[in-house]
Design a protein around this motif. Sequence first.
Motif, short mmCIF file in Angstrom:
data_model
loop_
_atom_site.label_atom_id
_atom_site.label_comp_id
_atom_site.label_asym_id
_atom_site.label_seq_id
_atom_site.Cartn_x
_atom_site.Cartn_y
_atom_site.Cartn_z
N SER A 7 -7.80 -31.93 -8.09
CA SER A 7 -7.23 -30.54 -7.96
C SER A 7 -8.44 -29.50 -7.43
N GLU A 8 -9.50 -30.33 -7.61
CA GLU A 8 -10.74 -29.34 -6.92
C GLU A 8 -10.70 -29.08 -5.52
N SER A 10 -9.49 -28.22 -1.93
CA SER A 10 -8.64 -27.12 -1.29
C SER A 10 -8.45 -27.58 0.30
N THR A 13 -10.70 -26.80 4.21
CA THR A 13 -11.98 -26.51 3.36
C THR A 13 -13.15 -27.40 3.94
N SER A 86 -9.20 -31.33 4.51
CA SER A 86 -10.41 -30.95 3.91
C SER A 86 -11.25 -31.93 4.32
N LYS A 115 -13.08 -21.91 5.09
CA LYS A 115 -13.60 -21.89 3.92
C LYS A 115 -14.94 -22.81 3.97
#
Length: 288
Positions: A7-8, A10, A13, A86, A115
């Motif tokens: 869940s960490e 993104s 990114t 990611s 990001k």
Amino acid sequence: MKQHDQSEISVGTLYIVPTPIGNLADITQRALTVLENVDLVAAEDTRHTGLLLQHFAINARLFSLHDHNEQQKADVLISKLQQGESIALVSDAGTPLINDPGYHLVTRCRQAGLKVVPLPGACAAITALSASGLPSDRFCYEGFLPAKSKGRRDALRAVLEEPRTLIFYESTHRLLDCLTDMVSELGEHRHVVLAREITKTWESIHGAPVGELLAWVQADENRRKGEMVLIVAGFERQEEELPAEALRTLALLQTELPLKKAAALAAEIHGVKKNALYKHGLAQQQAN
């Protein structure tokens, strides 16, 4: 192996992930989570990183990104990020970009508005500095000195009067030449700490005036093996070494102002200690 919470992670990114510089136990839980769950791992050496991932039972897609292909491959990775993938950026050891590849990719990501998430972790320069016993509140990281003696001496001469602690990396086969040039350019009494094989089995941290350190290294071939960091004490100006320009300014100001005021102004102009200038002026007055 326990699955880490994805869940960490993104989408779209870039994660900058430090890896151990020797002791594998130094990897962080967060680094493992990222490496396990990103879509792609961009690695300086895919074989080296593959062994690290295998040790932690992580199965990840690897992408080669090193000094010689980074500018060309950055476009590919930017495109993948823009499509929502990611990516974790790793180097062979320590924090990416710190004397390792990654600068061009990170710069391009920032320019593209993508990001970038940095993870804290291992860095040989900071680890060595923390145990050196030299001032760590202000320091300069200089990376590797030039390989050839002339370039190395020029670089050392450029930081001769740098008051902050200096941090250099050095290789096994150039260590003796580097220390010899430090003796020549910085003086044999400049304190230098040699931190070798940090976090590894044969870790060694030894500090001495650089002339003595050179002799210590020469005495045992094992003392110049492994990954090395040199921590060099900053320059300390002696009171008798006041800059000639500051003394000329002091003399000129003294023709119009009291010594205390002249010393304070000259010190502010030249960035030296006003007490040293005051003492010098007082000594000149007494001598006359």
